[in-house]
Design a protein around this motif. Structure first.
Motif, short mmCIF file in Angstrom:
data_model
loop_
_atom_site.label_atom_id
_atom_site.label_comp_id
_atom_site.label_asym_id
_atom_site.label_seq_id
_atom_site.Cartn_x
_atom_site.Cartn_y
_atom_site.Cartn_z
N GLY A 151 1.05 -10.83 -0.19
CA GLY A 151 0.84 -9.58 0.51
C GLY A 151 0.22 -9.79 1.88
O GLY A 151 -0.59 -10.71 2.08
N GLY A 196 -1.90 0.59 -0.78
CA GLY A 196 -1.11 -0.52 -1.33
C GLY A 196 -0.17 0.04 -2.37
O GLY A 196 0.49 1.06 -2.13
N GLN A 197 -0.14 -0.58 -3.56
CA GLN A 197 0.74 -0.13 -4.64
C GLN A 197 -0.13 0.14 -5.88
O GLN A 197 -0.74 -0.79 -6.42
CB GLN A 197 1.79 -1.20 -4.96
N TYR A 198 -0.15 1.40 -6.33
CA TYR A 198 -1.10 1.80 -7.37
C TYR A 198 -0.47 2.52 -8.56
O TYR A 198 -1.17 2.96 -9.45
CB TYR A 198 -2.20 2.67 -6.76
N ASN A 207 -2.36 -5.62 -6.90
CA ASN A 207 -3.38 -5.08 -6.02
C ASN A 207 -4.79 -5.24 -6.61
O ASN A 207 -5.75 -5.49 -5.87
CB ASN A 207 -3.08 -3.61 -5.71
N GLU A 210 -5.73 -8.96 -6.19
CA GLU A 210 -6.08 -9.26 -4.80
C GLU A 210 -7.46 -8.71 -4.44
O GLU A 210 -8.21 -9.35 -3.71
CB GLU A 210 -5.01 -8.69 -3.87
N LEU A 240 -11.33 -0.27 -4.78
CA LEU A 240 -10.19 0.62 -5.00
C LEU A 240 -10.64 2.01 -5.44
O LEU A 240 -10.15 3.02 -4.93
CB LEU A 240 -9.26 0.01 -6.06
N GLU A 258 6.26 -0.25 -3.93
CA GLU A 258 6.48 -0.82 -2.59
C GLU A 258 7.18 0.14 -1.64
O GLU A 258 6.77 0.32 -0.49
CB GLU A 258 7.29 -2.12 -2.69
N ARG A 274 -0.83 -2.48 2.79
CA ARG A 274 -0.61 -3.75 2.13
C ARG A 274 0.80 -3.75 1.52
O ARG A 274 1.15 -2.90 0.73
CB ARG A 274 -1.66 -3.94 1.02
N ASN A 275 1.63 -4.73 1.93
CA ASN A 275 2.96 -4.86 1.35
C ASN A 275 3.47 -6.26 1.60
O ASN A 275 2.76 -7.12 2.12
CB ASN A 275 3.92 -3.80 1.94
N LEU A 301 -4.77 -10.16 4.73
CA LEU A 301 -5.49 -9.12 4.01
C LEU A 301 -6.99 -9.26 4.25
O LEU A 301 -7.53 -10.37 4.25
CB LEU A 301 -5.21 -9.21 2.51
#
Length: 427
Positions: A151, A196-198, A207, A210, A240, A258, A274-275, A301
């Motif tokens: 990422g 990001g991706q949740y 995520n 990370e 988060l 994504e 974030r991707n 990141l």
């Protein structure tokens, strides 16, 4: 990297788990199929650019007696894995070369569904070291790394500049401070801070891992024991949870995978995102589909006290134990992951590849300026656990982390429950 086989992506977790029982993997599975030569099939994901077909056509022209046929598997990673598992369970020889999410290597090797690869023809020293490790099981190479990456942070350089912010953030605090400054400008009105991706899928596992790594922790230690009951893991999840609570991470992003996040950024509604690397080409489009073309850059990141640590994504290529033409299959893998072939593939699409040299070549850097950032991030990235029960592990993470960010559990309770769940899967 966009998860074509795993989801988040395209496509990531922590230090490698000690491996459980369920087969030694020392047997190369050769008795299940022949080591001969002849036509083969390559089971892969959707060939969106047609580049794989071109590379296969070149192979076929040079190997008329050993032609390869491309078989496209479902785009959904879970469906792809299910299809590959079902074929292996009935010892089908329908596929010779199979494309695996990097995290599936241990399961397929342990169950003797793929064979050990000879290393010398692959020239292992020329791969990204972190990518090469994802192809190993108990010290032996079972899959050749093909696509890799981690990422990265996409950010709106124009909005930061308008707010007087000169550098991309290295820490979470710097990132949120930059968001506050951008909100105070006319240009920043209506722009969300970070996402990001949740959604509850593999991307949430990535995520979370990370965040924990970027706070100095691990999800598993080097001995394969879960370590989410530490101050560092708490700091990662708190990042988060607090982001959602105070709105720095927009509430709508709890459904982001994504593509949802990519579109939100590409439409100009997100400051930091974030991707994976695939987003770069799409966000740079000049056909009117991107509102941020020429207005964004990429950076590593951020983390709690300095630069963070991404999760390693990627796809590997392996030879099915049930192939009748393993010799041809091995040679085809050597061809596909070879430097010249990877270069040709890389110039046609933006998935990051496994050979180190490509990250420094002028032609590649001209087309993909993000490669310097991606290379540094990939070298710092941590793999997801090399564990046979990975599907159960990631499901547990998604359940308990999802409960925390949605406000159904406290951070402490979520991590206590997760520690218990992971301990039960790795004992």
């Amino acid at each position: 990297m966009k998860r074509q086989l795993i989801g988040g992506s395209a496509a990531a977790l922590a230090l490698a788990l000690a491996l459980g029982a369920c087969g030694s993997g020392d047997d190369d599975g050769g008795t299940a199929g022949g080591d001969g030569r002849g036509p083969i099939t390559f089971a892969t994901g959707k060939d969106l650019t047609g580049t794989i077909q071109k590379l296969a056509a070149k192979w076929n022209a040079e190997h008329p007696g050993e032609k390869v046929r491309i078989v496209e598997l479902p785009e959904d990673g879970d469906q792809t894995r299910q299809q590959l598992v079902q074929n292996a369970q009935i010892k089908s020889d329908a596929y010779d070369v199979i494309r695996l999410d990097a995290v599936w290597t241990a399961e397929f090797a342990a169950r003797r569904w793929i064979v050990e690869l000879p290393e010398a023809p692959l020239d292992p020293g020329t791969f990204m070291a972190t990518a090469l490790e994802t192809g190993r099981y108990r010290g032996k190479l079972y899959a050749a790394p093909w696509l890799t990456g981690t990422g990265i942070l996409y950010y709106r350089k124009d909005l930061l500049s308008a707010a007087g912010v000169k550098e991309p953030p290295k820490t979470w605090a710097e990132m949120f401070a930059a968001c506050d400054k951008v909100r105070e400008t006319p240009e920043g009105e209506g722009v969300d801070c970070y996402a990001g991706q949740y959604e509850k899928y593999e991307g949430l596992t990535v995520n979370f891992a990370e965040a924990v790594q970027s706070a100095g922790g691990t999800v598993f230690d080097a001995a394969g024991k879960p370590t989410v009951n530490t101050p560092q893991a708490k700091a990662g999840l708190q990042f988060l949870v607090d982001g959602f609570k105070d709105g720095a991470i927009p509430g709508k992003s709890i459904t982001f995978k994504e593509e949802e996040g990519r579109r939100h950024f590409q439409e100009g509604r997100l400051l930091f995102h974030r991707n994976w690397a695939y987003v770069y080409a799409l966000a740079s489009a000049t056909d009117g589909s991107s509102k941020v073309n020429g207005r964004f850059e990429v950076a590593p990141l951020p983390g709690k006290d300095g630069l963070g640590s991404g999760t390693l994504g990627g796809n590997n290529l392996a030879v099915s134990s049930f192939s009748k033409n393993k010799a041809t299959a091995r040679d085809f893998i050597t061809y596909i992951v070879g430097l010249d072939t990877e270069r040709a593939y890389g110039l046609e699409q933006s998935f990051p590849l496994s050979r180190k040299a490509l990250y420094d070549e002028p032609a590649m850097l001209k087309k993909y300026p993000y490669l310097t950032v991606l290379k540094a991030g990939t070298e710092r990235a941590k793999p997801r656990p090399v564990v046979i029960k990975y599907n159960e592990v990631t499901a547990a993470i998604q359940e308990h982390v999802g409960a925390a960010i949605s406000g159904k559990k406290s951070v402490d309770q979520a991590l206590t429950d997760l520690q218990t769940a992971l301990s039960g899967l790795t004992d």
